[in-house]
Design a protein around this motif. Structure first.
Motif, short mmCIF file in Angstrom:
data_model
loop_
_atom_site.label_atom_id
_atom_site.label_comp_id
_atom_site.label_asym_id
_atom_site.label_seq_id
_atom_site.Cartn_x
_atom_site.Cartn_y
_atom_site.Cartn_z
N PHE B 327 0.81 -1.21 0.00
CA PHE B 327 0.00 0.00 0.00
C PHE B 327 0.84 1.26 0.00
CE2 PHE B 327 -3.72 -2.16 0.03
CZ PHE B 327 -4.12 -2.75 1.21
N VAL B 329 2.34 2.36 2.70
CA VAL B 329 2.33 2.95 4.04
C VAL B 329 3.65 2.70 4.74
CG1 VAL B 329 1.23 2.75 6.27
CG2 VAL B 329 -0.15 2.81 4.23
N PHE B 379 3.68 11.33 3.51
CA PHE B 379 2.33 11.20 4.03
C PHE B 379 1.30 11.85 3.12
CE2 PHE B 379 2.65 9.02 7.96
CZ PHE B 379 3.98 9.12 8.28
N ARG B 380 1.73 12.83 2.35
CA ARG B 380 0.77 13.53 1.47
C ARG B 380 0.20 12.61 0.41
NH1 ARG B 380 -2.73 15.36 -0.56
NH2 ARG B 380 -3.20 17.46 -1.27
N LEU B 382 -0.50 9.44 0.69
CA LEU B 382 -1.26 8.28 1.16
C LEU B 382 -2.74 8.57 1.16
CD1 LEU B 382 0.98 7.22 4.13
CD2 LEU B 382 0.72 6.07 1.97
N GLY B 383 -3.49 7.65 0.60
CA GLY B 383 -4.93 7.84 0.58
C GLY B 383 -5.42 7.44 -0.79
N GLN B 384 -6.49 6.68 -0.84
CA GLN B 384 -6.99 6.22 -2.13
C GLN B 384 -8.38 6.79 -2.35
OE1 GLN B 384 -6.32 2.40 -3.38
NE2 GLN B 384 -4.21 2.42 -2.66
N PHE B 385 -8.54 7.50 -3.45
CA PHE B 385 -9.82 8.12 -3.74
C PHE B 385 -9.89 8.30 -5.24
CE2 PHE B 385 -7.67 12.01 -4.65
CZ PHE B 385 -6.59 12.01 -3.79
N GLN B 386 -10.99 8.80 -5.68
CA GLN B 386 -11.11 9.08 -7.10
C GLN B 386 -11.76 10.43 -7.25
OE1 GLN B 386 -14.02 6.50 -8.70
NE2 GLN B 386 -15.01 6.28 -6.74
N GLU B 387 -11.55 11.06 -8.39
CA GLU B 387 -12.02 12.44 -8.52
C GLU B 387 -13.24 12.61 -9.38
OE1 GLU B 387 -8.20 15.17 -8.09
OE2 GLU B 387 -10.22 15.99 -8.08
N PHE B 388 -13.96 11.54 -9.63
CA PHE B 388 -15.18 11.72 -10.41
C PHE B 388 -16.37 11.72 -9.48
CE2 PHE B 388 -12.53 10.89 -13.82
CZ PHE B 388 -11.78 9.79 -13.53
N GLY B 393 -19.94 4.39 -5.56
CA GLY B 393 -18.59 3.91 -5.35
C GLY B 393 -18.09 2.95 -6.39
N TRP B 395 -16.18 2.63 -9.02
CA TRP B 395 -15.26 3.47 -9.76
C TRP B 395 -14.70 2.78 -10.98
CZ3 TRP B 395 -10.14 1.82 -9.74
CH2 TRP B 395 -9.85 0.84 -8.81
N ARG B 396 -14.63 1.47 -10.97
CA ARG B 396 -14.05 0.78 -12.13
C ARG B 396 -14.89 1.02 -13.37
NH1 ARG B 396 -10.27 -2.90 -9.33
NH2 ARG B 396 -11.33 -3.06 -7.36
#
Lengths: 459, 500
Positions: B327, B329, B379-380, B382-388, B393, B395-396
């Protein structure tokens, strides 16, 4: 953590202590409340999901979070008084009987704090994903879908900028209705971007916190958001010397208390809000002892020196204005520095912005026209045009043959302002060429010690 | 010499009044020996002990554990290995008694034991790894520190009234380079565990850690932290002292330190309590160590509504070292000897030392600004998201659809996937422009900081704009002189005639 554990002496989780009695007959009548006022709201069954889940039969009615957006009336969580939703909205969701502050949704809070028509939301398109492919009793993806449909939000926080009695502030408001306000990657990213934007523009940050903790379905990423937001706050508070106000509302627990909730330069809480790090039940089980009724309430934390202020909701906006006003007028205010560059990425709007500025620049002239620069459709005129038009007007460029005033003599602004007839026409002219904005921008630029601002801002 | 001289002068001058005073003070004829003062955390039963014995009692805290009676715990999945080892011992004993030559069968048995050990430990499930990470015989922070450093001194106190035995801080030198060492300390037996509060720090422990981190920042000592805690202590006093606040301040201040921080997760890393000393430039994790946002038991109780689902929770939370490195981390895995660190701690220590030194060597050449930026950037990201805007949820599907569409453009020509999105983008940029006006009006409330040159504008634009400005100036001069029609505008923004 077994729900059927032997009851802690004197208090059974899931039941309020001697209940406040408002009999059915008195529903329309007096707002007088009989019963103890100091019941810890955390013992209210509406806020006790585990006990409610353990005993579905008895807690069926009050286990679900009351949906206050629909319907005509609701009950106060603490004293059980019937409250009309219309009246509740007018009185900032405060129960008239016991002054208990009921939960507000994030949009209601924004309307309460931000001047009408000045709210600009940021990063509304960020949505959560499922990095761990997590499924407990339900798939995490299903939970996200459900929560998004229920609340209309993509994730549990609304961020944006707006004016608070005229002060430009960066405001982030968490929402408890989205999965219990849990902090996941999206919440972390939105808040971090908000803080970075505010640092870059020099605005104060206000975050209204309400959370059940970190989102366990996103695992270790939720934990890292604590560090990420704290890092952004370090740059904002320590390096750039800017203000951050944390407003803690009920309930604020877990990871949020252990990161940005308690990092405010000024920490304000709402009265009777439940604020803590570990859950009350966990502490009771660890210590096997009775905790005081008002444990982990805002007043308790105030006594123990962890909060600055407890402000009722009706005074909150005014109090924030007054506090920020102190910092504006600080005599030895120091301009801070952003120590390292965190380049803002290219977002959804970057291409559009670049194209607009380019269109305007190419339309407004590359300094070829000697006329006063007339503003195009867009309200944002380029700096170059303003400088050229200002100089043309003030210096009275002899070659400005296109000037509508026609006079070749240099313009004396003081004379003009004193002249009552010429002033309106000059003002008209000024409006066309946006000179007053130039003057203000000139002031702003003079206040900044760095070099010229450019038209293209990658933001 | 000067100093000595002045001293004697002073003493001579003061000798007379002192001598006079001495005569007048009454002194008892018997010399009373002052009671030796013991440190405040001396166990009560040792109060009668003085001198060398006392020294021994203090140092015994760092020595091997006295009561080894029931001390070696064996985990469930290790039992077959234990059986095999016992068999080997029995065979050897029998061979000794009877004088039979059994070297062949012993070799075969040992080979089988080794094979079994390798197989077991290379296929540990997350639940088994959690058990190994929590093993009572696993080396603790002090064990590791004392075995990798040449010299070490433990320092105490948060200078605000309390010390916390659950966090150990001190300065130690590895191969001559001094480091500030901070770590969570668990106990090696029950008595020690109670004293150390099972490695669960209170707010004073975090404040102590922060004090030492600032100390290291002041003096330029790189920091190494050892993370091994079930979590921060959840107690009434802990809440009153500000457990949340102590962790939060640690998280914030660690990003302001100019020295490199290296964090090694040696056991379990429990949530905020571990992160409070774990915001590091590099995160190392031992092979069988774990790091979680909530303990699997608590997670099971809350999400699965029963504690018995802890096994499922352990699998679902993805807490093992390999997953964490995947990941992003954690950065590196410190390998453990075969059988886990608890079975062969002496072999584990050089591996830890080696990893730390390898990582540190990268930071030894960085500047302070680079170190801070490295930590922030770590640290900046780290994090999983999407911008749409994706409802539900999924996203695929959304990504695939987006890639497939031809799309439309906004009025100015920016690409957007759908018409609605194009309108949305325009709306957003209109709002941004309106906001910029509002912000300009409220400029007295802003305190815009000095920005580094790269932030917010790129260097190339500086060059482009200065060239454009030069061109315009020239054109203006040319216009003034000739009073002619303006030169034709270039169709794109680039400077065409740089040499003009």
């Amino acid at each position: 953590m077994v729900p059927q554990a032997k009851p802690v002496v004197g208090r059974v989780p899931g039941r309020s202590g001697a209940p406040c009695v408002v009999a059915a007959g008195e529903a329309n009548g007096s707002p007088i409340v009989t019963g103890p006022i100091s019941v810890n709201p955390s013992m209210s069954p509406a806020l006790d999901p585990v006990a409610a889940a353990a005993s579905p039969a008895e807690a069926g009615k009050s286990a679900k979070a009351v949906d206050r957006s629909k319907g005509l009336w609701t009950r106060c969580d603490k004293c059980g008084t019937i409250l009309y939703i219309k009246h509740l909205k007018e009185h900032h969701h405060i129960c008239f009987g016991c002054n208990y502050h009921l939960k507000m949704s994030s949009m209601e809070r924004i309307n309460h704090l931000i001047d009408a028509g000045t709210w600009r939301p940021l990063d509304e398109t960020l949505s959560p994903v499922d990095p761990l492919e997590f499924s407990d009793l339900k798939l995490y993806t299903d939970r996200i879908k459900e929560a998004q449909e229920k609340t209309g939000l993509q994730d549990g926080v609304r961020t944006g900028t707006g004016l608070l009695h005229g002060i430009p502030v960066a405001l982030g408001v968490m929402d408890f209705t989205y999965m219990g306000g849990s902090m996941g990657s999206v919440v972390g990213e939105k808040l971090t971007r908000l803080i970075e934007y505010a640092t870059q523009e020099g605005m104060p940050v206000i975050i209204v916190c309400t959370s059940g903790g970190a989102r366990m379905q996103e695992g270790i990423f939720s934990l890292m958001q604590m560090a990420k937001i704290s890092a952004a706050l370090h740059v904002h508070q320590n390096c750039a010397n800017l203000l951050y106000i944390a407003i803690l509302t009920s309930p604020t627990t877990g990871g949020v208390t252990a990161s940005f909730g308690m990092l405010g330069d000024v920490i304000i809480a709402e009265p009777q809000a439940i604020i803590g790090f570990a859950g009350r039940r966990v502490i009771e089980q660890t210590l096997q002892e009775q905790l005081p009724d008002d444990f982990q309430t805002a007043e308790y934390l105030l006594e123990h020196g962890l909060l600055d202020l407890v402000v009722p909701r009706s005074f909150l906006k005014g109090a924030l204005y007054e506090i920020i006003d102190f910092y504006r007028a600080a005599p030895y205010k120091k301009r801070g520095m952003i120590p390292f560059g965190v380049q803002h990425g290219t977002f959804l709007t970057t291409e559009e912005k670049v194209r607009r500025r380019w269109a305007q620049w190419s339309r407004g002239g590359n300094g070829n026209s000697k006329d006063l620069a007339v503003a195009g459709d867009s309200s944002a005129v380029s700096y170059r045009e303003l400088v050229s038009s200002y100089r043309t007007l003030v210096a009275g460029d002899a070659a400005s043959s296109g000037s509508s005033r026609g006079a070749a003599a240099p313009l004396d602004l003081q004379e003009l302002l004193a002249d009552p007839e010429a002033l309106p026409s000059a003002m008209e002219l000024a409006k066309q060429s946006k000179i007053e904005w130039m003057a203000r921008t000139e002031e702003l630029l003079a206040a900044q010690q760095d070099k010229m601002q450019y038209v293209f801002r990658m933001k | 010499m000067q100093v000595l001289k002045s001293k004697t002068l002073v003493s001579d001058a003061a000798a007379a009044p002192r001598a006079a005073r001495r005569a007048t003070v009454a002194r008892p004829s018997v010399k009373v020996q002052a009671a030796p003062r013991l440190p405040p955390d001396t166990p009560k039963d040792r109060e009668g002990v003085v001198g060398r014995e006392w020294l021994g009692t203090i140092l015994s805290r760092f020595g091997p554990v006295k009561d080894k009676a029931q001390n070696t715990t064996t985990l469930e999945f290790e039992k077959p290995l234990l059986e095999l080892d016992k068999r080997i011992k029995e065979v050897r004993k029998v061979a000794e008694e009877n004088g039979v030559d059994v070297s062949a069968s012993i070799a075969e048995l040992e080979g089988r034991a080794k094979q079994l050990r390798k197989e077991t430990y290379s296929r540990l499930t997350p639940v088994q790894r959690l058990q190994v990470a929590r093993h009572p015989n696993r080396p603790t922070c002090l064990d590791i520190i004392l075995n990798i450093t040449d010299k070490f001194v433990e320092l105490h106190g948060d200078r605000a009234g309390l010390d916390d035995p659950a966090i150990v801080c001190g300065i130690g030198s590895i191969n001559g380079t001094p480091f500030m060492m901070i770590g969570h300390q668990k106990g090696r037996n029950t008595k020690e565990n109670i004293r150390r509060n099972f490695g669960m720090p209170q707010p004073n422990g975090y404040r102590k850690a922060l004090r030492f981190m600032r100390h290291a920042d002041k003096f330029g000592l790189p920091i190494i932290t050892f993370v091994d805690t079930p979590g921060a202590y959840a107690g009434k006093t802990a809440e009153e002292l500000g457990q949340g606040e102590a962790i939060a301040v640690n998280l914030r201040e660690m990003f302001g330190l100019r020295v490199p921080i290296i964090s090694v997760v040696i056991g379990e890393g429990g949530s905020g309590g571990a992160l409070a000393i774990g915001c590091a430039n590099r995160n190392l994790i031992m092979e069988n160590a774990v790091y979680y946002v909530a303990s699997p038991e608590a997670c099971a109780a809350i999400l699965w509504k029963s504690r018995s689902a802890a096994g499922e929770a352990t699998e679902a939370l993805r807490i093992t070292s390999a997953e964490l490195v995947k990941f992003g981390v954690m950065d590196h895995i410190v390998p453990e000897p075969l059988g886990g660190a608890h079975s062969d701690p002496i072999a584990a220590f050089p591996m830890i030392k080696e990893s730390i030194l390898n990582v540190y060597s990268e930071y030894a050449v960085m500047s302070e600004e680079e170190i801070k930026l490295d930590r922030y950037a770590k640290f900046r990201k780290l994090g999983q998201f999407q911008e749409f805007v994706v409802k539900g949820g999924d996203w695929r599907t959304a990504l695939a659809e987006r890639a497939a569409t031809a799309g439309t453009t906004t009025k100015t020509g920016a690409w957007a996937a759908t018409e609605a999105e194009a309108r949305y983008i325009e709306q957003l940029v209109d709002a941004d422009e309106k906001w910029e006006k509002l912000m300009a009006e409220g400029a007295e409330w802003l305190n815009k900081p000095v920005q580094p040159p790269g932030l917010g504008r790129t260097g190339i634009m500086d060059v482009a704009v200065s060239m454009v400005e030069a061109r315009r100036r020239k054109q203006q001069q040319a216009g003034q002189v000739h009073k002619s029609a303006p030169a034709p505008a270039s169709s794109n923004g680039t400077v065409v005639n740089a040499a003009a």
